[in-house]
Design a protein around this motif. Structure first.
Motif, PDB file in Angstrom:
ATOM      1  N   UNK A  35       0.821  -1.215   0.000  1.00  0.00           N
ATOM      2  CA  UNK A  35       0.000   0.000   0.000  1.00  0.00           C
ATOM      3  C   UNK A  35       0.847   1.254   0.000  1.00  0.00           C
ATOM      4  N   UNK A  36       1.889   1.281   0.807  1.00  0.00           N
ATOM      5  CA  UNK A  36       2.738   2.467   0.917  1.00  0.00           C
ATOM      6  C   UNK A  36       3.433   2.773  -0.401  1.00  0.00           C
ATOM      7  N   UNK A  37       3.949   1.733  -1.056  1.00  0.00           N
ATOM      8  CA  UNK A  37       4.649   1.934  -2.326  1.00  0.00           C
ATOM      9  C   UNK A  37       3.688   2.429  -3.407  1.00  0.00           C
ATOM     10  N   UNK A  38       2.466   1.870  -3.439  1.00  0.00           N
ATOM     11  CA  UNK A  38       1.489   2.284  -4.440  1.00  0.00           C
ATOM     12  C   UNK A  38       1.028   3.727  -4.206  1.00  0.00           C
ATOM     13  N   UNK A  39       0.905   4.086  -2.949  1.00  0.00           N
ATOM     14  CA  UNK A  39       0.502   5.457  -2.633  1.00  0.00           C
ATOM     15  C   UNK A  39       1.561   6.453  -3.092  1.00  0.00           C
ATOM     16  N   UNK A  40       2.832   6.128  -2.847  1.00  0.00           N
ATOM     17  CA  UNK A  40       3.920   7.010  -3.267  1.00  0.00           C
ATOM     18  C   UNK A  40       3.954   7.119  -4.792  1.00  0.00           C
ATOM     19  N   UNK A  41       3.712   5.992  -5.472  1.00  0.00           N
ATOM     20  CA  UNK A  41       3.716   6.014  -6.938  1.00  0.00           C
ATOM     21  C   UNK A  41       2.608   6.918  -7.468  1.00  0.00           C
ATOM     22  N   UNK A  42       1.427   6.819  -6.859  1.00  0.00           N
ATOM     23  CA  UNK A  42       0.313   7.652  -7.299  1.00  0.00           C
ATOM     24  C   UNK A  42       0.569   9.130  -7.012  1.00  0.00           C
TER      25      UNK A  42
END
Length: 252
Positions: A35-42
């Protein structure tokens, strides 16, 4: 404050808010993504819109979460690297979605429209209403816009309403200057810097060749606004190529 709801999605459910915001963490956990990595990507992606939001759950408690809007969620699913999805079932589901998304994008950009084969009666009626309004607008534009341009757009509108591909004469297919520039794979800054000058050069070349101004066409923008633009067709592509090669093409 919005309420938490669960939206059915391909046999499962998505945690969302009543104002159409999708909670990122639950869907990431369901797909086996960080979740954290996807949030940063977005957060570093230009097309993504996301923010912290507080909603009320079925238990009456308030929950604060990072949520993305429906548009971002749709695009995010289409850009997930499925090699990072641990579950075979989830991977197959996303790949199925991505193939359908690719078909929809292809139909949108090359056929003028895309219709979800699972659209319900209410959605189809809304499409028919929009098509009727566009046809009426095209009727009102008679005498103002070149007939070939109007016919091409009318065919596209009718095809969308009939869930068919528009049959267009390639020569009369509308070709907007900004679409021509998009084909050049320019950087966003380069495209912005040449767009205005290219448009003026193209208009001047058109007048020199035909002895008259290009017709105008009301173009609907993604933000809902309507802007009047010069109406060119594929027949004008050689003229566009000439203007580009003469004034804008960088030396090899």
């Amino acid at each position: 404050m919005s309420n938490l709801i669960h939206i059915p999605f391909r046999g499962g459910a998505i945690t969302a808010t009543s104002d159409q915001q999708v909670a990122l963490k639950p869907i990431c956990e369901a797909l086996g993504l960080d979740h954290s990595a996807q949030r940063k990507r977005l957060q570093r992606t230009s097309w993504a819109v996301g923010a912290m939001t507080t909603s009320t759950g079925a238990d009456g408690k308030s929950y604060t979460m990072f949520a993305i809007d429906r548009r971002t969620f749709t695009m995010w699913l289409a850009t997930i690297d499925t090699a990072r999805v641990k579950s075979d079932e989830s991977r197959e589901l996303i790949e199925l979605y991505q193939r359908e998304a690719a078909d929809a994008l292809d139909a949108y950009f090359h056929d003028g429209a895309a219709i979800n084969p699972r659209a319900d009666e209410h959605q189809l009626n809304a499409i028919i209403f929009q098509s009727r309004a566009r046809i009426e607008l095209l009727q009102a534009a008679k005498g103002l816009v070149h007939p070939d341009h109007l016919e091409a757009h009318a065919r596209a509108v009718l095809a969308r309403g009939l869930s068919q591909n528009a049959v267009l004469d390639e020569i009369t297919r509308p070709l907007y200057a900004h679409d021509y520039l998009s084909e050049k794979n320019l950087s966003a800054s380069r495209r912005r810097s040449v767009a205005g000058v290219f448009g003026k050069r193209l208009k001047g070349a058109y007048i020199e060749r035909h002895g008259t101004d290009p017709a105008k066409y009301p173009l609907s923008l993604p933000n809902g606004q309507v802007r009047e633009v010069n109406a060119y067709t594929e027949a004008d592509r050689p003229l566009m190529d000439h203007v580009w090669a003469t004034y804008f093409e960088l030396p090899a």
